[in-house]
Design a protein around this motif. Sequence first.
Motif, PDB file in Angstrom:
ATOM      1  N   MET A   1       0.700  -1.598   0.425  1.00 17.76           N
ATOM      2  CA  MET A   1       0.302  -0.054  -0.094  1.00 17.76           C
ATOM      3  C   MET A   1       1.091   0.868  -0.054  1.00 17.76           C
ATOM      4  N   VAL A   2       0.911   2.082  -0.923  1.00 11.40           N
ATOM      5  CA  VAL A   2       1.178   3.633  -0.817  1.00 11.40           C
ATOM      6  C   VAL A   2       0.323   4.490  -0.178  1.00 11.40           C
ATOM      7  N   ILE A   3       0.442   5.350   0.569  1.00 14.31           N
ATOM      8  CA  ILE A   3      -0.233   6.383   0.823  1.00 14.31           C
ATOM      9  C   ILE A   3       0.333   7.867   0.319  1.00 14.31           C
ATOM     10  N   GLY A   4      -0.417   8.164   0.466  1.00 13.26           N
ATOM     11  CA  GLY A   4      -0.365  10.166   0.163  1.00 13.26           C
ATOM     12  C   GLY A   4      -1.042  10.537  -0.302  1.00 13.26           C
ATOM     13  N   THR A   5      -0.661  12.226  -0.078  1.00 18.49           N
ATOM     14  CA  THR A   5      -2.008  13.044  -1.498  1.00 18.49           C
ATOM     15  C   THR A   5      -2.471  12.613  -2.664  1.00 18.49           C
ATOM     16  N   HIS A   6      -4.074  13.218  -2.716  1.00 19.18           N
ATOM     17  CA  HIS A   6      -4.385  13.624  -3.644  1.00 19.18           C
ATOM     18  C   HIS A   6      -3.490  13.740  -5.255  1.00 19.18           C
ATOM     19  N   ASP A   7      -2.678  14.857  -5.207  1.00 21.47           N
ATOM     20  CA  ASP A   7      -1.415  15.526  -6.383  1.00 21.47           C
ATOM     21  C   ASP A   7      -1.002  13.808  -6.720  1.00 21.47           C
ATOM     22  N   PHE A   8      -0.367  13.498  -5.522  1.00 20.93           N
ATOM     23  CA  PHE A   8       1.113  12.675  -5.596  1.00 20.93           C
ATOM     24  C   PHE A   8       0.646  10.764  -6.328  1.00 20.93           C
ATOM     25  N   THR A   9      -0.906  10.757  -6.851  1.00 16.32           N
ATOM     26  CA  THR A   9      -1.293   9.517  -6.853  1.00 16.32           C
ATOM     27  C   THR A   9      -0.965   9.823  -8.736  1.00 16.32           C
ATOM     28  N   GLY A  10      -1.349  11.347  -8.997  1.00 15.17           N
ATOM     29  CA  GLY A  10      -1.446  10.878 -10.242  1.00 15.17           C
ATOM     30  C   GLY A  10       0.687  11.041 -10.900  1.00 15.17           C
ATOM     31  N   TYR A  11       1.535  10.831 -10.021  1.00 15.08           N
ATOM     32  CA  TYR A  11       2.852  10.527 -10.189  1.00 15.08           C
ATOM     33  C   TYR A  11       3.185   9.039 -10.061  1.00 15.08           C
ATOM     34  N   VAL A  12       2.392   8.367  -9.000  1.00 15.67           N
ATOM     35  CA  VAL A  12       2.920   7.266  -8.714  1.00 15.67           C
ATOM     36  C   VAL A  12       2.131   6.163  -9.189  1.00 15.67           C
ATOM     37  N   VAL A  13       1.102   6.085  -9.598  1.00 12.68           N
ATOM     38  CA  VAL A  13       0.008   5.395  -9.875  1.00 12.68           C
ATOM     39  C   VAL A  13       0.976   5.198 -11.581  1.00 12.68           C
ATOM     40  N   PRO A  14       1.269   6.224 -12.404  1.00  7.15           N
ATOM     41  CA  PRO A  14       2.184   5.387 -13.648  1.00  7.15           C
ATOM     42  C   PRO A  14       3.436   4.895 -13.394  1.00  7.15           C
ATOM     43  N   GLU A  15       4.347   5.222 -12.335  1.00  2.33           N
ATOM     44  CA  GLU A  15       5.157   4.616 -12.024  1.00  2.33           C
ATOM     45  C   GLU A  15       4.882   3.674 -11.770  1.00  2.33           C
ATOM     46  N   LEU A  16       3.980   3.588 -10.891  1.00  2.00           N
ATOM     47  CA  LEU A  16       3.970   1.822 -10.502  1.00  2.00           C
ATOM     48  C   LEU A  16       3.094   0.810 -11.788  1.00  2.00           C
ATOM     49  N   GLU A  17       2.381   1.583 -12.915  1.00  2.00           N
ATOM     50  CA  GLU A  17       2.116   0.554 -14.589  1.00  2.00           C
ATOM     51  C   GLU A  17       3.750   0.747 -15.503  1.00  2.00           C
ATOM     52  N   ARG A  18       3.596   1.632 -15.090  1.00  4.49           N
ATOM     53  CA  ARG A  18       5.353   1.179 -15.744  1.00  4.49           C
ATOM     54  C   ARG A  18       5.964   0.061 -14.972  1.00  4.49           C
ATOM     55  N   ILE A  19       5.738   0.014 -14.426  1.00  2.11           N
ATOM     56  CA  ILE A  19       7.179  -1.400 -13.962  1.00  2.11           C
ATOM     57  C   ILE A  19       5.960  -2.972 -13.496  1.00  2.11           C
ATOM     58  N   GLY A  20       5.013  -3.034 -13.773  1.00  2.00           N
ATOM     59  CA  GLY A  20       3.926  -4.140 -14.073  1.00  2.00           C
ATOM     60  C   GLY A  20       3.190  -3.689 -13.275  1.00  2.00           C
ATOM     61  N   PHE A  21       2.744  -3.225 -11.934  1.00  5.26           N
ATOM     62  CA  PHE A  21       1.545  -3.566 -11.742  1.00  5.26           C
ATOM     63  C   PHE A  21       0.151  -3.815 -12.737  1.00  5.26           C
ATOM     64  N   ARG A  22      -1.243  -4.163 -11.662  1.00  4.16           N
ATOM     65  CA  ARG A  22      -1.612  -3.545 -13.195  1.00  4.16           C
ATOM     66  C   ARG A  22      -3.634  -3.504 -12.324  1.00  4.16           C
ATOM     67  N   ASP A  23      -3.406  -3.831 -11.259  1.00  2.00           N
ATOM     68  CA  ASP A  23      -5.030  -3.743 -10.419  1.00  2.00           C
ATOM     69  C   ASP A  23      -4.337  -2.347 -10.110  1.00  2.00           C
ATOM     70  N   ILE A  24      -4.219  -1.610  -9.573  1.00  2.00           N
ATOM     71  CA  ILE A  24      -3.829  -0.456  -9.138  1.00  2.00           C
ATOM     72  C   ILE A  24      -5.492   0.228  -8.428  1.00  2.00           C
ATOM     73  N   GLN A  25      -5.709   0.201  -6.927  1.00  2.00           N
ATOM     74  CA  GLN A  25      -6.912   1.274  -6.226  1.00  2.00           C
ATOM     75  C   GLN A  25      -6.537   2.477  -5.173  1.00  2.00           C
ATOM     76  N   THR A  26      -7.568   3.038  -5.353  1.00  2.00           N
ATOM     77  CA  THR A  26      -7.406   4.155  -5.109  1.00  2.00           C
ATOM     78  C   THR A  26      -8.452   4.692  -3.920  1.00  2.00           C
ATOM     79  N   ASP A  27      -8.125   3.360  -3.045  1.00  2.00           N
ATOM     80  CA  ASP A  27      -9.995   3.863  -2.549  1.00  2.00           C
ATOM     81  C   ASP A  27      -8.808   3.344  -0.965  1.00  2.00           C
ATOM     82  N   CYS A  28      -9.746   4.424  -0.083  1.00  2.00           N
ATOM     83  CA  CYS A  28      -8.983   4.154   1.011  1.00  2.00           C
ATOM     84  C   CYS A  28      -9.905   4.227   2.643  1.00  2.00           C
TER      85      CYS A  28
END
Length: 176
Positions: A1-28
């Motif tokens: 799990m990665v925690i962060g602000t809403h703005d950070f989500t826009g940076y980390v999701v593409p990084e995670l997808e780039r290395i192979g994560f596919r089922d990324i949820q953004t729900d807390c």
Amino acid sequence: MVIGTHDFTGYVVPELERIGFRDIQTDCTPAALVGLSLVNIIAEYGDNGESCLKHLKELKTSVICPFDFVRGAGAMVIMPGDDMEPLAQPDLRLWAAEYIPGYCAFWNMEGCDWLGEALPEIKAGVINESAQRLAAHICARIAANIAVGREVKHFPRFYLAESGELIANTYTPLSQ
């Protein structure tokens, strides 16, 4: 799990997808956290920096806490069984910015001076897009290492990189 602000989500999701994560949820929501066992949820904390995780009594997954330290970036990993003190902090970023230089000083670690110098900016709430991108990259590398079973530094240890430092692209995509 990665925690962060809403703005950070826009940076980390593409990084995670780039290395192979596919089922990324953004729900807390509490429902999303029940039975959590994979490193694929980005839990968001609000403008007051209050983590939705502070009421958890027990962790069932690793939590990666990224930090925009204005002049650089950092991350702290909380593993199941670790001290959960960081997750209860009302301002996790400020807490980490004050904790890390003290840890460095105690252990005579070099390369942490810039963080102490950035503390007034961090206290003032300054954010830096470059630092957020660096934090997202660090988080993705940590998440990939956790996913493939590599050892990672975890609390009270941390990851820290000053802006401008070259971070080698040394992680292996998850599909390999």
